[in-house]
Write a protein that holds these residues in place. Structure first.
Motif, PDB file in Angstrom:
ATOM      1  N   UNK A   1      30.738 -45.580  14.739  1.00 14.17           N
ATOM      2  CA  UNK A   1      30.429 -45.225  13.412  1.00 14.17           C
ATOM      3  C   UNK A   1      31.129 -45.043  12.310  1.00 14.17           C
TER       4      UNK A   1
ATOM      5  N   UNK B   1      32.471 -48.553  11.416  1.00 14.34           N
ATOM      6  CA  UNK B   1      31.484 -49.309  10.326  1.00 14.34           C
ATOM      7  C   UNK B   1      31.571 -48.629   9.023  1.00 14.34           C
TER       8      UNK B   1
ATOM      9  N   UNK C   1      24.361 -55.148   0.786  1.00 15.03           N
ATOM     10  CA  UNK C   1      23.424 -54.394   1.652  1.00 15.03           C
ATOM     11  C   UNK C   1      22.890 -55.347   2.784  1.00 15.03           C
TER      12      UNK C   1
ATOM     13  N   UNK D   1      25.753 -55.508   5.174  1.00 12.46           N
ATOM     14  CA  UNK D   1      26.021 -54.270   6.027  1.00 12.46           C
ATOM     15  C   UNK D   1      24.961 -53.960   7.094  1.00 12.46           C
ATOM     16  N   UNK D   2      23.574 -54.654   6.720  1.00  5.98           N
ATOM     17  CA  UNK D   2      22.465 -54.369   7.924  1.00  5.98           C
ATOM     18  C   UNK D   2      22.976 -55.333   9.063  1.00  5.98           C
TER      19      UNK D   2
ATOM     20  N   UNK E   1      25.797 -54.152  10.885  1.00  9.88           N
ATOM     21  CA  UNK E   1      25.719 -52.813  11.961  1.00  9.88           C
ATOM     22  C   UNK E   1      25.003 -53.209  13.055  1.00  9.88           C
ATOM     23  N   UNK E   2      23.739 -53.983  13.129  1.00 10.44           N
ATOM     24  CA  UNK E   2      23.150 -54.412  13.905  1.00 10.44           C
ATOM     25  C   UNK E   2      23.842 -55.069  15.085  1.00 10.44           C
TER      26      UNK E   2
ATOM     27  N   UNK F   1      14.699 -62.417   3.971  1.00 11.38           N
ATOM     28  CA  UNK F   1      15.017 -61.322   3.376  1.00 11.38           C
ATOM     29  C   UNK F   1      15.305 -61.905   1.746  1.00 11.38           C
TER      30      UNK F   1
ATOM     31  N   UNK G   1      13.557 -60.528  -1.849  1.00  6.51           N
ATOM     32  CA  UNK G   1      14.344 -60.014  -2.960  1.00  6.51           C
ATOM     33  C   UNK G   1      14.153 -61.061  -4.277  1.00  6.51           C
TER      34      UNK G   1
ATOM     35  N   UNK H   1      30.759 -51.852   7.212  1.00  9.48           N
ATOM     36  CA  UNK H   1      29.876 -52.311   6.281  1.00  9.48           C
ATOM     37  C   UNK H   1      30.732 -52.604   4.764  1.00  9.48           C
TER      38      UNK H   1
ATOM     39  N   UNK I   1      20.975 -43.589  14.869  1.00  3.16           N
ATOM     40  CA  UNK I   1      21.852 -43.217  13.558  1.00  3.16           C
ATOM     41  C   UNK I   1      22.715 -44.291  13.005  1.00  3.16           C
ATOM     42  N   UNK I   2      23.480 -45.169  13.579  1.00  2.00           N
ATOM     43  CA  UNK I   2      24.118 -46.164  13.351  1.00  2.00           C
ATOM     44  C   UNK I   2      23.232 -47.155  12.443  1.00  2.00           C
ATOM     45  N   UNK I   3      22.062 -47.678  13.071  1.00  2.00           N
ATOM     46  CA  UNK I   3      21.206 -48.488  12.338  1.00  2.00           C
ATOM     47  C   UNK I   3      20.908 -47.912  11.021  1.00  2.00           C
TER      48      UNK I   3
ATOM     49  N   UNK J   1      23.455 -48.120   8.440  1.00  2.00           N
ATOM     50  CA  UNK J   1      23.757 -49.353   8.015  1.00  2.00           C
ATOM     51  C   UNK J   1      22.545 -49.809   7.114  1.00  2.00           C
ATOM     52  N   UNK J   2      21.423 -48.904   7.001  1.00  2.00           N
ATOM     53  CA  UNK J   2      20.637 -49.370   6.057  1.00  2.00           C
ATOM     54  C   UNK J   2      19.394 -50.071   6.720  1.00  2.00           C
ATOM     55  N   UNK J   3      19.376 -49.994   7.867  1.00  2.00           N
ATOM     56  CA  UNK J   3      18.172 -50.522   8.754  1.00  2.00           C
ATOM     57  C   UNK J   3      17.120 -49.517   9.284  1.00  2.00           C
TER      58      UNK J   3
ATOM     59  N   UNK K   1      15.837 -50.090  15.184  1.00  2.00           N
ATOM     60  CA  UNK K   1      14.858 -51.197  15.935  1.00  2.00           C
ATOM     61  C   UNK K   1      14.251 -50.837  16.960  1.00  2.00           C
TER      62      UNK K   1
ATOM     63  N   UNK L   1      11.678 -57.662  13.129  1.00  2.00           N
ATOM     64  CA  UNK L   1      13.129 -57.455  12.805  1.00  2.00           C
ATOM     65  C   UNK L   1      13.231 -57.373  11.367  1.00  2.00           C
TER      66      UNK L   1
ATOM     67  N   UNK M   1      13.899 -54.622   8.223  1.00  2.00           N
ATOM     68  CA  UNK M   1      15.024 -54.694   7.295  1.00  2.00           C
ATOM     69  C   UNK M   1      14.647 -54.741   5.848  1.00  2.00           C
ATOM     70  N   UNK M   2      13.549 -55.390   5.912  1.00  2.00           N
ATOM     71  CA  UNK M   2      13.118 -55.536   4.406  1.00  2.00           C
ATOM     72  C   UNK M   2      12.591 -54.368   3.493  1.00  2.00           C
TER      73      UNK M   2
ATOM     74  N   UNK N   1      13.990 -51.072   3.446  1.00  2.00           N
ATOM     75  CA  UNK N   1      15.227 -50.540   2.880  1.00  2.00           C
ATOM     76  C   UNK N   1      15.855 -51.406   1.992  1.00  2.00           C
ATOM     77  N   UNK N   2      15.925 -52.844   2.105  1.00  2.00           N
ATOM     78  CA  UNK N   2      16.557 -53.843   1.171  1.00  2.00           C
ATOM     79  C   UNK N   2      15.851 -53.959  -0.033  1.00  2.00           C
TER      80      UNK N   2
ATOM     81  N   UNK O   1      24.557 -48.011   2.343  1.00  2.00           N
ATOM     82  CA  UNK O   1      23.881 -48.643   1.227  1.00  2.00           C
ATOM     83  C   UNK O   1      23.152 -47.865   0.120  1.00  2.00           C
TER      84      UNK O   1
END
Lengths: 451, 451
Positions: free
Chosen positions: A250, A253, A319, A322-323, A326-327, A356, A360, A423, B249-251, B254-256, B259, B271, B275-276, B278-279, B424
């Motif tokens: 972590x 990352x 961003x 980063x997602x 991390x995954x 995604x 956006x 990230x 925590x790591x996900x 990372x802004x996800x 999962x 999936x 992700x969408x 937070x993004x 992020x």
């Protein structure tokens, strides 16, 4: 207390050197200075002190051992099983190690010396060389008698019995349950399980943790390449390993070198050193954005409106990258994704990135059109600007997602730790290329009008 | 194989439906479709199939159980200990749960039903209600005889014996070692340890993992508020928990959204949904950068050179914030940092942020001066520009570091998960404020010259 300074010999005032309870010590341990730690530790009753000593990380154990009076050192280090004693010695300063080894009894010293030859983070460095071994031909009755005798000499609980031949090859395993449940005259060979999950002694500790998560057993045997048994790894040690590995990953990352020490304890200078390296590298990388922008300086001067959306566009790429990174890094650490799965990941991330990016793009397009309707800030070509931003978002998010998901594969393929695809690293990479994508699309859409 | 379709009745061609070995199945499990999984599973010898079944996550166990022929379902679910059976039922579709519960024998069904009432991620949901209990007044001899009898009926290895009074209050613990080593006529009460680490049944599983890491034991007893024993949690379950929690925590960092499923197995639609969210939130937040830049549009038009350094400056704030938030979130998860430590963290991060900012400022200043010397791109006021960039870097990095380290505290104080202070998220927050810092400093330093 009896030897305390005079001002504490009477009933101590609160906050003064009153002996702390075990719970209090645990609570404030991280706040205590080294001498205060030793003092608090020495005031605990022996059994509580032992529990506490066993529960500490190796580094703290070493500090305590080197802090207690010399005559007590031997009994403390000898209270540890060989694998923990080896960890403690490894955590002690180099010049103290021989002295600490000298405190051990001869057989343990030989075991510990052998363990010290293993790297700290592979199965050999994690294992306990003491376990219950027996020959396949003995009876259950003999086995039980043998165990009772062994139990009096061992310091740790024993879970499984390992059946070895004369050359120490692992033939099978018997659980305590099976042994106690079997008829006394049965041969051990008849009740042992032969399909045994084993751990090669050189296996990386992260993979050991995966084996445990799969097997759901409390101990696994460690064998060398010839299948000779070397020791056992127990689940309690693996809990620590999993926490450590997750922490390291972590932090990497997050764009920090692994601290390897608790956050509140690490010296400030060391912490800054662990952070400044990556931060400077990222900064140098990010300077390319200034160069890229310099390249497009004329376009910006002609259409300042383009500059307004730069942070929005490049951060969206960062961003989404980063997602993705991390995954993928986490899935690799868990063993869910392997090197050869890279193309399946590309396919998934391509679809995800496109999806995604589209979302956006729609939000971004709408925002610009609505803002123009209300504030009239983006000029006559606002629809072209909105289209530029929307197309750039699709491109940048797709690119960020693909780059973020592939970088861990590339790093692992080159022999580096995939978690180095942090990230911030991905974000920086995507920032530079994102600018190029943005201005290229702008030139295509706005060329002849704004540019 | 005997019932396979005719084309596989003869020697199967490679890649055809040849029974896979256990190792092969493990290797390609994630790639197999549901029917292929069932088929491969049914072709395994019973003992290997059992090992494999026990090692699977609850979700896969449920899929298998619902896929095997009805007449085999009962023996499979009954082969699980109650805590794992409860997990399996919780992972099954809602409309199947009653049918699955119906497959259990009466006492197990009562235990499992009680377990299902606990939340999946607290100690109650993690514990096994079966353990060895005895009264303090029995002798070691009686205890050993009792254990041997129990062992024949239990499916799992037993590590410790728990000594309870008539109201199920936990009085002490005896290890197997101690029991087998003691003289047969000793009373259990005389050899039990009374300083026992216990886990309250409502304790969050992350805290349970911390307790394990501290105690280094293989099983800990779970008690209710009255100190009555409810079950045990074993280290093998905790290994899973630690991995799961670290993944979540790591996900999040990372802004996800977490999962909750292996990366390669989660449905694409699910999936993208994870992700969408937070993004999009980050995107909406990042739009404020466009507004902030709009506010400074005149300055940019006057001094396009300022625009060149925008990505460099805001990303440095984002990177340093990402470092700080990752370190603090992880330290919180490990229990190294608690809510009341916030001021110590502020102090540390203030120093760290200042130090890191200074380093980047020096690099940035040098870069601009050197570039100007070589390429002459930044105009006559390049020294003022360099000073603006350097001062902004110190401000932005310091601010990013402080914001990144404090956000987890604020979130936890408000009752949210501190890990939501994702890298992020912090970067976005710092991007917007970083622009304000940059242009304010620019106005101060360049006012009257460039602006």
């Amino acid at each position: 207390m009896e030897n305390g300074p005079p001002n504490t010999a009477t009933r101590p005032t609160p906050g003064e050197r009153e002996p702390l309870s075990l719970g209090e010590i645990r609570d404030i341990w991280n706040l205590l200075s080294q001498p205060d730690r030793i003092q608090a530790f020495l005031l605990l009753p022996r059994d509580e002190a032992e529990d506490f000593f066993f529960s500490l990380p190796a580094r703290d154990q070493a500090d305590i051992l080197l802090g207690v009076p010399t005559r007590e050192q031997r009994s403390w280090i000898r209270s540890l099983p060989p694998d923990d004693a080896a960890d403690l010695i490894q955590a002690a300063p180099l010049d103290k190690r021989d002295a600490l080894l000298g405190l051990l009894d001869d057989p343990t010293r030989r075991e510990v010396t052998a363990l010290l030859a293993y790297s700290e983070d592979n199965a050999g460095g994690l294992m306990n060389p003491r376990y219950l071994r027996m020959r396949p031909e003995i009876s259950v009755e003999e086995a039980v008698a043998y165990i009772r005798k062994q139990m009096r000499e061992q310091t740790r609980t024993i879970y499984y019995l390992y059946v070895l031949d004369g050359e120490q090859h692992l033939l099978g395993v018997v659980s305590f349950n099976a042994l106690l449940a079997a008829a006394p005259r049965t041969r051990v060979a008849d009740i042992m399980r032969t399909a045994v999950t084993t751990i090669p002694e050189q296996m990386d500790q992260e993979t050991v943790a995966q084996k445990f998560a799969q097997s759901r057993l409390l101990a696994l045997p460690v064998v060398d390449v010839q299948g000779r048994m070397k020791g056992i790894v127990t689940a309690d040690d693996v809990v620590d390993v999993v926490r450590e590995e997750a922490t390291e990953d972590m932090q990497k990352v997050g764009g920090v070198e692994a601290l390897d020490e608790p956050y509140l304890q690490i010296a400030m200078r060391r912490m800054i050193r662990k952070r400044v390296g990556w931060l400077s590298v990222l900064f140098l990388g990010e300077m390319l954005t200034a160069s890229a922008m310099g390249f497009f300086e004329k376009e910006i001067a002609k259409a300042v409106v383009l500059a307004l959306f730069i942070p929005l566009i490049i951060s969206s790429g960062g961003n989404s990258g980063s997602q993705a990174t991390t995954l993928v890094i986490r899935a690799m650490a868990l063993g869910e994704v392997r090197l050869r799965d890279w193309f399946r990941v590309v396919r998934r991330e391509f679809i995800a990135g496109l999806g995604l990016g589209l979302v956006l793009a729609v939000i971004g397009f709408t925002r610009i059109v609505v803002w123009e309707g209300i504030f009239h800030t983006y000029g006559p070509h606002y629809l072209s600007v909105a289209a530029t931003v929307a197309c750039s978002l699709i491109g940048v998010v797709l690119w960020g997602t693909l780059a973020g998901s592939m970088l861990p594969f590339i790093l692992r393929r080159l022999g580096f730790d995939p978690a180095s695809a942090s990230a911030p690293f991905v974000a920086t990479l995507v920032d530079v290329s994102g600018l190029v994508i943005y201005f290229t699309i702008a030139a295509l859409i706005l060329g002849g009008r704004l540019l």
